[in-house]
Scaffold this motif. Structure first.
Motif, PDB file in Angstrom:
ATOM      1  N   PRO A 175       0.793  -1.237   0.000  1.00 47.22           N
ATOM      2  CA  PRO A 175       0.000   0.000   0.000  1.00 47.22           C
ATOM      3  C   PRO A 175       0.819   1.277   0.000  1.00 47.22           C
ATOM      4  N   THR A 176       2.037   1.255   0.552  1.00 47.02           N
ATOM      5  CA  THR A 176       2.790   2.499   0.636  1.00 47.02           C
ATOM      6  C   THR A 176       3.475   2.878  -0.668  1.00 47.02           C
ATOM      7  N   LEU A 177       3.781   1.906  -1.506  1.00 47.44           N
ATOM      8  CA  LEU A 177       4.428   2.219  -2.782  1.00 47.44           C
ATOM      9  C   LEU A 177       3.429   2.262  -3.927  1.00 47.44           C
ATOM     10  N   SER A 178       2.559   1.271  -4.005  1.00 48.14           N
ATOM     11  CA  SER A 178       1.629   1.223  -5.132  1.00 48.14           C
ATOM     12  C   SER A 178       0.347   2.001  -4.883  1.00 48.14           C
ATOM     13  N   GLY A 179      -0.089   2.094  -3.621  1.00 43.37           N
ATOM     14  CA  GLY A 179      -1.344   2.768  -3.333  1.00 43.37           C
ATOM     15  C   GLY A 179      -2.565   1.984  -3.758  1.00 43.37           C
ATOM     16  N   SER A 180      -2.400   0.739  -4.153  1.00 45.73           N
ATOM     17  CA  SER A 180      -3.531  -0.050  -4.615  1.00 45.73           C
ATOM     18  C   SER A 180      -4.437  -0.427  -3.447  1.00 45.73           C
ATOM     19  N   THR A 181      -5.749  -0.417  -3.680  1.00 43.89           N
ATOM     20  CA  THR A 181      -6.727  -0.815  -2.667  1.00 43.89           C
ATOM     21  C   THR A 181      -7.353  -2.164  -2.998  1.00 43.89           C
ATOM     22  N   SER A 182      -6.737  -2.923  -3.887  1.00 51.99           N
ATOM     23  CA  SER A 182      -7.284  -4.218  -4.274  1.00 51.99           C
ATOM     24  C   SER A 182      -7.335  -5.159  -3.070  1.00 51.99           C
ATOM     25  N   PRO A 183      -8.464  -5.813  -2.827  1.00 49.03           N
ATOM     26  CA  PRO A 183      -8.548  -6.774  -1.705  1.00 49.03           C
ATOM     27  C   PRO A 183      -7.533  -7.899  -1.823  1.00 49.03           C
ATOM     28  N   LEU A 184      -7.155  -8.248  -3.044  1.00 45.05           N
ATOM     29  CA  LEU A 184      -6.202  -9.333  -3.249  1.00 45.05           C
ATOM     30  C   LEU A 184      -4.853  -9.022  -2.605  1.00 45.05           C
ATOM     31  N   LEU A 185      -4.456  -7.743  -2.616  1.00 47.15           N
ATOM     32  CA  LEU A 185      -3.148  -7.363  -2.099  1.00 47.15           C
ATOM     33  C   LEU A 185      -3.107  -7.268  -0.577  1.00 47.15           C
ATOM     34  N   ARG A 186      -4.262  -7.418   0.093  1.00 46.67           N
ATOM     35  CA  ARG A 186      -4.268  -7.382   1.555  1.00 46.67           C
ATOM     36  C   ARG A 186      -3.649  -8.629   2.175  1.00 46.67           C
ATOM     37  N   VAL A 187      -3.450  -9.666   1.369  1.00 50.56           N
ATOM     38  CA  VAL A 187      -2.827 -10.882   1.902  1.00 50.56           C
ATOM     39  C   VAL A 187      -1.311 -10.784   1.917  1.00 50.56           C
ATOM     40  N   LEU A 188      -0.739  -9.702   1.396  1.00 45.26           N
ATOM     41  CA  LEU A 188       0.711  -9.540   1.442  1.00 45.26           C
ATOM     42  C   LEU A 188       1.175  -9.469   2.893  1.00 45.26           C
ATOM     43  N   PRO A 189       2.320 -10.044   3.218  1.00 42.07           N
ATOM     44  CA  PRO A 189       2.716 -10.207   4.630  1.00 42.07           C
ATOM     45  C   PRO A 189       2.770  -8.921   5.444  1.00 42.07           C
ATOM     46  N   THR A 190       3.242  -7.810   4.852  1.00 39.33           N
ATOM     47  CA  THR A 190       3.386  -6.584   5.638  1.00 39.33           C
ATOM     48  C   THR A 190       2.423  -5.486   5.179  1.00 39.33           C
ATOM     49  N   HIS A 191       1.298  -5.869   4.567  1.00 38.86           N
ATOM     50  CA  HIS A 191       0.317  -4.883   4.122  1.00 38.86           C
ATOM     51  C   HIS A 191      -0.136  -4.012   5.296  1.00 38.86           C
ATOM     52  N   PHE A 192      -0.594  -4.644   6.359  1.00 40.85           N
ATOM     53  CA  PHE A 192      -1.117  -3.887   7.499  1.00 40.85           C
ATOM     54  C   PHE A 192       0.005  -3.284   8.335  1.00 40.85           C
ATOM     55  N   ILE A 193       1.149  -3.952   8.399  1.00 36.90           N
ATOM     56  CA  ILE A 193       2.285  -3.383   9.129  1.00 36.90           C
ATOM     57  C   ILE A 193       2.748  -2.090   8.462  1.00 36.90           C
ATOM     58  N   SER A 194       2.775  -2.074   7.128  1.00 37.40           N
ATOM     59  CA  SER A 194       3.162  -0.860   6.396  1.00 37.40           C
ATOM     60  C   SER A 194       2.203   0.281   6.702  1.00 37.40           C
ATOM     61  N   LEU A 195       0.906  -0.011   6.654  1.00 35.24           N
ATOM     62  CA  LEU A 195      -0.087   1.037   6.916  1.00 35.24           C
ATOM     63  C   LEU A 195       0.043   1.585   8.331  1.00 35.24           C
TER      64      LEU A 195
END
Length: 527
Positions: A175-195
């Motif tokens: 989310p911090t580099l791409s800014g994408s809000t796709s639900p698919l990308l929420r499974v990335l390991p540090t998605h929520f940690i980055s936010l």
């Protein structure tokens, strides 16, 4: 007491290689100080967290995750023989897994401190508690990922490619580099940690980002413990036979057979057959460029970017849509990193076997030619897959020139990987096999991040190949003949260095033996 002793020994083993310690400084400096402004420009193009200190802050987490994940992978994957001996001596798999993970925690702490120190040197800490906790969570999650991959994928080239695949997906499409809000990308390991680290709302329902981050940390560690303990080498009645086997080896060189190309054909066929036993490698060589090309096409917003190109012998500035050119310029970094990793392990994994073949009568030239041919084959494969997928989302003006630039970049970094492995070892070689293409192609040469390459980028290996790729992709005529010569010159220089290094490696005595073929151990016992 036993666990503490194991942890000290594991950490001492990691610190024994001086370049590992050097890279604890070099990688955070590269990400946090050198790359952060360029990554902020990329986030602005891609719609990520480019306002404020968001990207600069999260680069510390990326660096800590990268260092910890690779170090932990090798901690687990390369220790199977020693772990088997410990279990035979009575150590429990569970305690051994705890020792490995606690060792990883020490590596994670060192990586976190190094990354945060680089960030402090660059801009200071706006929110120390959040920054320290966020960076530590990055490192811990990748500690677990590295341990899991090390336990289930012991083949080094497969495991490191898979680990880097996960990390690059996480960074470039987070989310911090791409800014994408796709639900698919929420499974990335540090998605929520980055936010949470950059204090950015998740913009979707459910628990807060900190809750999800904590769940990822706890869940990742639990899975890592179960996997490492479950895959620990079982007790076996077999006894190591390396001493007996070595005693049976020839104590002198056999007469050299007549010069014949059949030696190269035979060894190359056997090397290909060996690679056929690792289908995961071939799948990753195809999948990594595919994912990055297709995802970059899906998430890049439309806009206007400057790119300096040469047309009719004159440099001009073209205004292009980043959504159109990003898929065509994303592939080179993935191609170069994969080729470099293959180069690292082709040399390291075959080093002992090639020495024995030479002792048995194989000509050194045939052994050297086989290893170079394997790297070239992998480079052609990666480039071919990349071009086939790029054609589905990007239209080059001149595909021949574009393909030539792609292949040159793959060959350049494949040869460079063949130098990195013997000179720096497995852990540091993997770090550099990713770091150098990132600095060269991702930061210095990328048309997405500036109209013209940086001044320092003119003197590094990817300059000529990248200019060819851009020329073929964006202009209807060929105007980069000089850059083709520059690129071929780099390949020639690297080829000469590889030939010299491989001949030296292959002609060295087998470790543990004297130059006359006698065993060092046997001579000591004789005394």
């Amino acid at each position: 007491m036993t666990t503490a002793l194991l942890e000290r020994r594991f950490l001492a083993d990691y610190a024994r290689t001086g370049t590992n310690i050097l890279l604890l400084v070099l990688i955070p400096v590269t990400f946090v100080i050198v790359a952060a402004p360029t990554l902020a420009d990329a986030a602005k193009v891609l719609g990520g967290a480019h306002e404020g200190p968001g990207i600069e802050t999260v680069t510390a987490g990326w660096a800590a995750a990268f260092l910890t994940g690779i170090a932990m992978y090798f901690q687990v994957a390369s220790s199977r023989a020693s772990d088997r001996r410990l279990i035979l001596a009575g150590q429990s798999p569970g305690r051994l897994a705890v020792a490995r993970l606690v060792t990883g925690a020490g590596l994670a702490a060192a990586a976190t401190i190094a990354a945060l120190s680089a960030l402090a040197a660059r801009q200071g800490w706006a929110d120390p508690a959040r920054l320290i906790a966020g960076t530590a969570m990055f490192a811990i999650v990748y500690l677990a990922i590295g341990a899991v991959i090390g336990a289930v994928v012991p083949t080094a080239v497969n495991g490191t490619v898979l680990l880097l695949f996960v990390w690059i997906l996480d960074v470039f499409f987070g989310p911090t580099l791409s800014g994408s809000t796709s639900p698919l990308l929420r499974v990335l390991p540090t998605h929520f940690i980055s936010l949470w680290t950059v204090n950015q709302p998740p913009e979707h329902g459910g628990p807060a980002a900190l809750v999800w981050s904590g769940l990822w940390v706890v869940g990742a560690l639990a899975v890592a413990y179960r996997v490492v303990a479950a895959t620990a080498p079982a007790k076996s009645r077999s006894v190591a036979t390396s001493g007996t086997a070595s005693a049976r080896e020839s104590r002198q060189r056999f007469p050299k057979p007549p010069r014949s190309p059949s030696q190269f054909r035979t060894e190359f066929a056997m090397a290909v057959k060996d690679w056929q036993r690792t289908p995961l490698l071939w799948a990753l060589l195809a999948a990594v460029p595919a994912v990055f090309i297709l995802l970059s096409a899906a998430i890049t917003p439309h806009g206007r970017s400057r790119v300096v190109v040469r047309e009719a012998g004159v440099q001009v500035t073209a205004i292009v849509d980043p959504a159109v050119i990003h898929p065509g310029t994303m592939a080179p970094e993935a191609i170069a990193s994969l080729a470099a990793l293959v180069g690292v392990f082709v040399v390291l994994d075959a080093r002992a076997a090639d020495r024995r073949l030479v002792l048995a009568g194989q000509r050194p030239a045939a052994a050297v030619a086989t290893r170079i041919a394997m790297v070239m084959m992998a480079s052609v494969l990666v480039s071919g897959v990349s071009l086939a997928l790029t054609a589905t989302v990007f239209t080059a003006e001149r595909w021949t020139v574009y393909a030539l630039g792609s292949l040159i970049l793959a060959l350049t970094y494949g040869l460079m990987g063949m130098l990195l492995g013997p000179l720096f070892g497995r852990v540091s070689g993997v770090f550099l096999a990713f770091l150098l293409p990132l600095i060269d192609l991702g930061l210095g040469q990328s048309p997405m991040l500036g109209g013209d390459p940086a001044d320092w980028a003119l003197w590094i290996p990817g300059y000529g190949g990248m200019r060819l790729l851009i020329d073929g992709g964006l202009t209807p005529t060929f105007d980069e003949g000089a850059m083709l010569l520059v690129a071929l010159g780099w390949i020639a220089v690297l080829m000469c260095a590889v030939l010299a290094l491989l001949r030296r490696i292959i002609n060295c005595p087998i470790p543990g033996r004297r130059s006359d073929g006698s065993s060092i151990g046997s001579s000591v016992r004789a005394r």
